[in-house]
Design an enzyme around this catalytic site. Structure first.
Site, PDB file in Angstrom:
ATOM      1  N   CYS A 134      43.910  45.772  41.795  1.00 20.93           N
ATOM      2  CA  CYS A 134      44.879  44.888  41.142  1.00 20.93           C
ATOM      3  C   CYS A 134      44.520  44.620  39.676  1.00 20.93           C
ATOM      4  O   CYS A 134      45.178  43.837  39.012  1.00 20.93           O
ATOM      5  CB  CYS A 134      45.030  43.576  41.906  1.00 20.93           C
TER       6      CYS A 134
ATOM      7  N   GLU B   2      34.971  42.278  42.307  1.00 19.13           N
ATOM      8  CA  GLU B   2      35.012  42.298  40.845  1.00 19.13           C
ATOM      9  C   GLU B   2      33.662  41.947  40.221  1.00 19.13           C
ATOM     10  O   GLU B   2      33.548  41.843  39.005  1.00 19.13           O
ATOM     11  CB  GLU B   2      36.127  41.398  40.303  1.00 19.13           C
TER      12      GLU B   2
ATOM     13  N   HIS C 249      42.924  37.779  29.168  1.00 22.69           N
ATOM     14  CA  HIS C 249      44.073  37.236  29.896  1.00 22.69           C
ATOM     15  C   HIS C 249      45.290  37.044  29.006  1.00 22.69           C
ATOM     16  O   HIS C 249      46.423  37.099  29.468  1.00 22.69           O
ATOM     17  CB  HIS C 249      43.663  35.975  30.647  1.00 22.69           C
TER      18      HIS C 249
ATOM     19  N   ASP D 224      37.416  42.606  35.688  1.00 22.28           N
ATOM     20  CA  ASP D 224      36.116  41.938  35.709  1.00 22.28           C
ATOM     21  C   ASP D 224      35.010  42.889  36.144  1.00 22.28           C
ATOM     22  O   ASP D 224      33.882  42.780  35.677  1.00 22.28           O
ATOM     23  CB  ASP D 224      36.164  40.722  36.639  1.00 22.28           C
TER      24      ASP D 224
END
Ligand code: PEP
Ligand code: MG
Length: 595
Positions: A533, A462, A219, A486
């Site tokens: 996404c 995910e 992240h 993920d």
């Protein structure tokens, strides 16, 4: 001497600037440039902070003198002496003067820069006792920072207390103002930065980042990408090898950091930097061109955002909406004080209104794993945080908190088109609980007479378990969004934040492609929208393959939209499809990707 360090490039482009080393515990300190006429005042602020701590220690010394050896062991006396000696060392103030006068750094930034220089000197000492004094130096620096903070807040609490992380208010105490300052570009070098740390720098003074740890889809890397500045993560020992103020080149394309470049190397990279800028300005011409393939297939290009204010970037980049608003960034760095309904409602509303009628997909909070709410928060400290209480699991563990978010999302939907997206679902029971809480939120708002809007509800695919039970997911949800970051992590059992296994984190692994392709195909078969996404959607090397597999909705950082649009405009979806199937069936898909 020139040398290079290799890591993982997370944002394309070249940054050239001086290194600013920041220890992870001190990223909360404000970093801004001052005006030349503020130089004396800033140096004085450090001096006053230092003097306040000296006085406090002297007072303590006096009270220690009056105690017996039982209450005041000799070690305490010795420690106070060492701290006093370090504080009185003129090298601290001398260094601070240098950073403030020569670089126009604000007082706190100058002090921590000098700390990094001196800490390095301690590290290099032969004598173990002296080497260990680095910890004392760090402690007294924290105390001086705290004293400066107290002064700015007009407080008078005891300064000489155990140091904890300084509050974000210090960062917010005075806005940065780079006008008229030394415009030398600066790159940030740190061992580790949390996503919340990165947010602090979003409007900051840095033109590039390097961290020792982290994977390409960690992240921290994702936030760096959203800032659209060159960054290299997983550079292992960079923060030890680079010294404060070294000249640095970050090559985000190659994932290489060049330290102390020779004039020839510097000139070459300055040329590359100009080329990159030129290519970007050419791409800008595509902003208003509709994203349609050569054979006439319209493709939706959406933006991923972290804060409501990012909506403006999304619009500027020509996004057709927001495909992923990572709402968890509203929850971070708040020392456990979660945003209440009103604050969340206002934030979502700002994003919705900021998009001028285009749809905004608000993902429910996804904290945990490498997105702790605070650097010292417990939810990131489990044995396997990525497999632990994160995302929807965290939300369902505290239904009252989740209900607050659901109510805020429904209320924001009264101001424009909103879609809701739920992360990390794997179990039917989680789906049912989520939808039942959403229903409860709707009923409550209705009963209270508060305006709310219709919301389409989607699930993130995910976790492989979700991708293997698509029929169930499609029965309950209006649309699906594939979180490839993920999905890759969980399919291949590779921690996305761990640079030591980054070479195994493979978006083109046949198992990953199979799950992605099946999700797209099943969604299409049932007439429901499927989007991607994860970072895969913004990777121009993957655009053709995803189009060939039937994907028609991509959500990515605004900075990547135009480059992906260029790929879409050059592609013939019908012609690519057989090749995409071949890639999907191959044992070595990467080998076919050059086609
Ligand atoms: C993903 O996992 O691909 C995703 C988009 O969510 P995040 O990166 O926030 O986990
Ligand atoms: Mg995810």
């Amino acid at each position: 001497m020139t040398f290079s360090i290799h890591g993982l490039g997370v944002t394309r482009g070249i940054a050239i600037g001086r290194a600013v080393l920041v220890a992870s515990s001190r990223v909360d300190v404000a970093h801004y440039f001052i005006e030349p006429d503020q130089v004396a005042g800033e140096i004085d602020r450090v001096r006053r902070g230092r003097n306040a701590v000296i006085k406090e220690i002297q007072r303590l010394q006096q009270s220690v003198e009056q105690l017996g050896p039982k209450e005041a062991p000799p070690e305490l006396k010795a420690l106070l002496d060492v701290h006093l000696m370090l504080l009185q060392d003129e090298e601290i103030i001398g260094g601070v003067k240098h950073w403030v006068r020569e670089r126009l750094y604000n007082a706190e930034w100058a002090l921590t820069s000098q700390l990094e220089v001196m800490a390095r000197q301690f590290d290099e000492m032969e004598d173990e006792y002296l080497r260990e004094r680095k910890a004392d130096l760090e402690q007294i620096t924290e105390k001086v920072l705290r004293a400066m903070q107290e002064e700015m807040q007009g407080g008078s609490a005891s300064l000489y207390v155990p140091t904890q992380a300084l509050s974000p208010s210090l960062h917010a105490a005075k806005p940065g103002d780079a006008d008229g300052a030394d415009k030398t570009a600066l790159v940030l070098v740190a061992h580790e930065l949390s996503p919340a740390d990165m947010l602090q720098f979003k409007q900051g003074v840095f033109t590039g980042f390097i961290t020792d740890v982290g994977g390409k889809t960690s992240h921290t890397a994702i936030v760096a990408r959203s800032m659209d500045i060159p960054a290299v993560v997983g550079a292992r020992t960079a923060s030890q090898l680079v010294r404060q103020d070294d000249w640095i080149i970050i090559d985000g394309n190659a994932g290489v950091v060049i330290v102390d470049p020779s004039p020839i190397i510097l000139a070459e990279y300055q040329y590359k930097q100009r080329e990159h800028e030129l290519a970007r300005s050419r791409l800008a011409r595509l902003r208003d061109t509709p994203a349609i393939t050569l054979d006439g297939e319209p493709v939706e290009l959406l933006a991923n955002i972290e804060m409501p204010e990012d909506a403006a970037h999304a619009l500027r980049a020509g996004a057709q909406g927001v495909g992923l608003f990572r709402s968890e960034f509203l929850f971070m760095g708040r020392q456990g004080h979660l945003p209440d309904e009103q604050e969340q409602y206002q934030a979502y509303r700002r994003a919705v209104e900021g998009m001028n009628g285009l749809p905004v997909t608000i993902r429910t909070v996804d904290v945990g794993a490498d997105k702790p709410m605070d650097s010292n928060a417990q939810e990131g400290k489990h044995l396997n945080p990525a497999l632990g209480l994160r995302a929807i699991r965290w939300s369902l563990a505290d239904p009252a908190m989740f209900l607050t978010q659901l109510r805020a999302i429904l209320r924001a939907a009264a101001h424009g088109p909103v879609k809701m997206l739920v992360p990390m679902l794997a179990h039917l029971s989680e789906i049912r609980q989520t939808l039942s809480l959403l229903e409860q939120a709707r009923t409550e708002l209705h009963r209270e007479g508060l305006p709310q809007g219709a919301v389409q509800v989607g699930a993130m695919i995910e976790i492989p378990a979700a991708a293997l039970m698509l029929k169930t997911f499609l029965r309950y949800f209006d649309y699906l969004s594939i979180g490839t970051n993920d999905l890759i992590q969980y399919t291949l059992a590779i921690d996305r934040a761990d640079e030591s296994v980054a070479h195994l984190y493979d978006p083109l692994h046949p198992a990953v492609l199979r799950l992605v392709a099946d999700t797209i195909a099943e969604g299409r078969a049932q007439g429901k929208e499927v989007s991607v996404c994860g970072e895969m959607a913004g990777d121009v090397g993957m655009t053709r393959l995803l189009l060939g597999l039937g994907l028609r909705s991509f959500s990515m950082h605004p900075a990547q939209i135009l480059a992906v649009k260029q790929e879409v405009l050059r592609a013939d979806a019908a012609k690519i499809a057989p090749w995409a199937r071949e890639v999907l069936e191959s044992e070595t898909p990467a080998a076919l990707m050059g086609n």
